[in-house]
Design a protein around this motif. Structure first.
Motif, PDB file in Angstrom:
ATOM      1  N   ALA A 274       0.778  -1.156   0.019  1.00  0.00           N
ATOM      2  CA  ALA A 274       0.012  -0.123  -0.168  1.00  0.00           C
ATOM      3  C   ALA A 274       0.910   1.252   0.037  1.00  0.00           C
ATOM      4  O   ALA A 274       1.215   1.871  -0.898  1.00  0.00           O
ATOM      5  CB  ALA A 274      -0.926   0.164   1.031  1.00  0.00           C
ATOM      6  N   THR A 275       1.231   1.559   1.105  1.00  0.00           N
ATOM      7  CA  THR A 275       2.398   2.683   1.082  1.00  0.00           C
ATOM      8  C   THR A 275       3.669   2.525   1.047  1.00  0.00           C
ATOM      9  O   THR A 275       4.524   3.448   0.655  1.00  0.00           O
ATOM     10  CB  THR A 275       2.058   3.665   2.517  1.00  0.00           C
ATOM     11  OG1 THR A 275       2.623   2.487   3.575  1.00  0.00           O
ATOM     12  CG2 THR A 275       0.502   3.841   3.049  1.00  0.00           C
TER      13      THR A 275
ATOM     14  N   ILE B  37      -6.212   0.765   0.126  1.00  0.00           N
ATOM     15  CA  ILE B  37      -6.043   0.401  -1.323  1.00  0.00           C
ATOM     16  C   ILE B  37      -7.457   0.562  -2.046  1.00  0.00           C
ATOM     17  O   ILE B  37      -8.322  -0.004  -1.634  1.00  0.00           O
ATOM     18  CB  ILE B  37      -5.284  -0.643  -1.841  1.00  0.00           C
ATOM     19  CG1 ILE B  37      -3.911  -0.885  -1.167  1.00  0.00           C
ATOM     20  CG2 ILE B  37      -5.229  -0.853  -3.373  1.00  0.00           C
ATOM     21  CD1 ILE B  37      -3.060  -2.108  -1.370  1.00  0.00           C
ATOM     22  N   VAL B  38      -7.782   1.176  -3.253  1.00  0.00           N
ATOM     23  CA  VAL B  38      -9.027   1.326  -4.027  1.00  0.00           C
ATOM     24  C   VAL B  38      -8.588   0.788  -5.569  1.00  0.00           C
ATOM     25  O   VAL B  38      -7.736   1.454  -5.862  1.00  0.00           O
ATOM     26  CB  VAL B  38      -9.524   2.618  -3.870  1.00  0.00           C
ATOM     27  CG1 VAL B  38     -10.611   2.649  -4.835  1.00  0.00           C
ATOM     28  CG2 VAL B  38      -9.820   3.049  -2.542  1.00  0.00           C
ATOM     29  N   PRO B  39      -9.373  -0.019  -5.988  1.00  0.00           N
ATOM     30  CA  PRO B  39     -10.319  -1.124  -5.268  1.00  0.00           C
ATOM     31  C   PRO B  39      -9.813  -1.888  -4.270  1.00  0.00           C
ATOM     32  O   PRO B  39     -10.656  -2.176  -3.294  1.00  0.00           O
ATOM     33  CB  PRO B  39     -10.871  -1.934  -6.748  1.00  0.00           C
ATOM     34  CG  PRO B  39     -10.154  -1.358  -7.702  1.00  0.00           C
ATOM     35  CD  PRO B  39      -8.987  -0.623  -7.149  1.00  0.00           C
TER      36      PRO B  39
ATOM     37  N   ASP C  17      -3.328  -1.467  -8.200  1.00  0.00           N
ATOM     38  CA  ASP C  17      -4.655  -0.702  -8.135  1.00  0.00           C
ATOM     39  C   ASP C  17      -4.290   0.615  -8.030  1.00  0.00           C
ATOM     40  O   ASP C  17      -3.482   1.265  -7.183  1.00  0.00           O
ATOM     41  CB  ASP C  17      -5.187  -0.929  -6.901  1.00  0.00           C
ATOM     42  CG  ASP C  17      -6.102  -2.503  -7.060  1.00  0.00           C
ATOM     43  OD1 ASP C  17      -5.908  -3.238  -7.933  1.00  0.00           O
ATOM     44  OD2 ASP C  17      -6.726  -2.900  -5.991  1.00  0.00           O
ATOM     45  N   ARG C  18      -5.021   1.463  -9.004  1.00  0.00           N
ATOM     46  CA  ARG C  18      -4.940   2.791  -9.085  1.00  0.00           C
ATOM     47  C   ARG C  18      -6.114   3.486  -9.133  1.00  0.00           C
ATOM     48  O   ARG C  18      -6.049   4.524 -10.145  1.00  0.00           O
ATOM     49  CB  ARG C  18      -3.840   3.347 -10.255  1.00  0.00           C
ATOM     50  CG  ARG C  18      -3.984   2.691 -11.426  1.00  0.00           C
ATOM     51  CD  ARG C  18      -3.208   3.109 -12.497  1.00  0.00           C
ATOM     52  NE  ARG C  18      -3.426   2.842 -13.809  1.00  0.00           N
ATOM     53  CZ  ARG C  18      -2.927   3.178 -14.936  1.00  0.00           C
ATOM     54  NH1 ARG C  18      -2.026   4.251 -15.092  1.00  0.00           N
ATOM     55  NH2 ARG C  18      -3.224   2.838 -16.037  1.00  0.00           N
ATOM     56  N   GLY C  19      -7.027   2.890  -8.560  1.00  0.00           N
ATOM     57  CA  GLY C  19      -8.527   3.135  -8.661  1.00  0.00           C
ATOM     58  C   GLY C  19      -9.138   4.755  -8.481  1.00  0.00           C
ATOM     59  O   GLY C  19     -10.035   5.261  -9.080  1.00  0.00           O
TER      60      GLY C  19
ATOM     61  N   ARG D 131      -3.200   7.489  -8.289  1.00  0.00           N
ATOM     62  CA  ARG D 131      -3.608   7.239  -6.994  1.00  0.00           C
ATOM     63  C   ARG D 131      -4.389   6.062  -6.492  1.00  0.00           C
ATOM     64  O   ARG D 131      -5.134   5.659  -7.329  1.00  0.00           O
ATOM     65  CB  ARG D 131      -4.478   8.488  -6.314  1.00  0.00           C
ATOM     66  CG  ARG D 131      -3.727   9.949  -6.236  1.00  0.00           C
ATOM     67  CD  ARG D 131      -4.883  10.899  -5.603  1.00  0.00           C
ATOM     68  NE  ARG D 131      -5.256  10.156  -4.319  1.00  0.00           N
ATOM     69  CZ  ARG D 131      -6.796  10.519  -3.950  1.00  0.00           C
ATOM     70  NH1 ARG D 131      -7.597  11.081  -4.916  1.00  0.00           N
ATOM     71  NH2 ARG D 131      -7.144  10.082  -3.046  1.00  0.00           N
ATOM     72  N   GLY D 132      -3.669   5.386  -5.772  1.00  0.00           N
ATOM     73  CA  GLY D 132      -4.397   4.040  -5.264  1.00  0.00           C
ATOM     74  C   GLY D 132      -4.793   3.942  -3.788  1.00  0.00           C
ATOM     75  O   GLY D 132      -5.381   2.963  -3.343  1.00  0.00           O
ATOM     76  N   LEU D 133      -4.730   5.172  -3.177  1.00  0.00           N
ATOM     77  CA  LEU D 133      -4.769   5.003  -1.839  1.00  0.00           C
ATOM     78  C   LEU D 133      -5.911   6.044  -1.348  1.00  0.00           C
ATOM     79  O   LEU D 133      -5.876   7.208  -1.783  1.00  0.00           O
ATOM     80  CB  LEU D 133      -3.504   5.283  -0.868  1.00  0.00           C
ATOM     81  CG  LEU D 133      -2.421   4.307  -1.055  1.00  0.00           C
ATOM     82  CD1 LEU D 133      -1.104   4.610  -0.287  1.00  0.00           C
ATOM     83  CD2 LEU D 133      -2.951   2.914  -0.755  1.00  0.00           C
ATOM     84  N   ASN D 134      -6.739   5.837  -0.469  1.00  0.00           N
ATOM     85  CA  ASN D 134      -7.596   6.766   0.040  1.00  0.00           C
ATOM     86  C   ASN D 134      -7.178   7.521   1.114  1.00  0.00           C
ATOM     87  O   ASN D 134      -5.897   7.476   1.621  1.00  0.00           O
ATOM     88  CB  ASN D 134      -9.131   6.236   0.282  1.00  0.00           C
ATOM     89  CG  ASN D 134      -8.903   5.146   1.672  1.00  0.00           C
ATOM     90  OD1 ASN D 134      -7.952   5.180   2.246  1.00  0.00           O
ATOM     91  ND2 ASN D 134      -9.961   4.235   1.808  1.00  0.00           N
TER      92      ASN D 134
END
Length: 272
Positions: free
Chosen positions: A176-177, A256-258, A227-229, A248-251
């Protein structure tokens, strides 16, 4: 009588099916319909234990095979088959993964516990067990008052020796990060000079890759899915890495999104 050598595997090379990307030559995002299908099932809302562990076992057994094919040293061997007594030609000449290669599988507790155990167990059957080791690091995210991730902190570890000339693997489902892997790599690079470092993930994000590439560019990264939703639509229409700064893939809580939710939580049924 010397056996006849078949040349078909003389210059043998494994070819990986991967998604085109512009993050760097050490990054490998797999183009594998089988693994993508299983991963989608693992991430689905309705999937729970015991199916979670079953799916993850299949995913990491397959990922390990791919990583071994791509990254482990090979040697040439001659193996007599059961037909040798009758036919002196019954000798298989060809490549084999060098079983004497030292390998360390690192358990990044808690999401990485099962993946590391899967890899460690399989390697003991496939390689020389005396050359295979599993280490353990208790590491977790650190957050601020708004639950934003500020980094990672190692609270304890059991490293079983040096890593000189060893392949060090980090089987961790979610990249993730990048903070967790960075801290683990910082620690391991004080333990000797490894042959190579390999991170093995189900899902990664552009943010993760930026963190790892800037801090440890020598690491080989393998992932089933990128993931880069949360990227703009025009960015999603481009080859991954083309507009890295806009991906971007992190909220806001660094999930992670999705994605698939916190794998540490769903693996352990412990939502804390």
């Amino acid at each position: 009588m010397e056996s006849i050598r078949d040349c078909q595997y003389k210059n043998f090379k494994y070819h990986l099916s991967e998604v085109p990307q512009r993050y760097g030559s050490n990054v490998h995002i797999l183009a594998d319909p089988f693994l993508l299908s299983l991963l989608a099932q693992l991430c689905a809302e309705e999937t729970a234990q015991p199916m979670v562990n079953e799916l993850l076992t299949t995913l990491y057994s397959s990922l390990l095979r791919i990583v071994i094919n791509c990254e482990f040293p090979m040697i040439q061997t001659n193996v007599r088959t059961r037909m040798f007594a009758e036919h002196p030609e019954a000798v298989v000449h060809g490549p084999k993964i060098d079983p004497k290669t030292s390998v360390v599988s690192v358990n990044l507790a808690r999401a990485g516990t099962l993946p590391s155990h899967i890899c460690y167990t399989a390697l003991n059957y496939f390689m020389d067990p005396k050359q295979v080791r599993q280490d353990h690091i208790s590491i977790g995210r650190t957050t601020d008052d708004q639950h934003h991730v500020t980094g990672s902190k190692v609270s304890g570890h059991k490293i079983g020796g040096i890593v000189d000339r060893a392949i060090v693997m980090f089987p961790d489902p979610m990249g993730a990060t990048g903070s967790t892997l960075k801290e683990a790599l910082d620690l391991y690079k004080t333990c000797g000079k490894a042959l190579k470092y390999i991170a093995i993930h189900c899902i990664i994000t552009p943010e993760y890759l930026k963190k790892i590439q800037s801090s440890h560019p020598d690491v080989h990264v393998y992932a089933i899915r990128l993931d880069r939703g949360l990227s703009p639509k025009e960015v999603l229409d481009t080859v991954p890495g083309t507009h890295w700064d806009l991906e971007r893939g992190l909220n806001q809580k660094q999930y992670i999104v999705p994605g698939g939710g916190g794998f540490g939580e769903i693996l352990n049924n412990a939502y804390v």
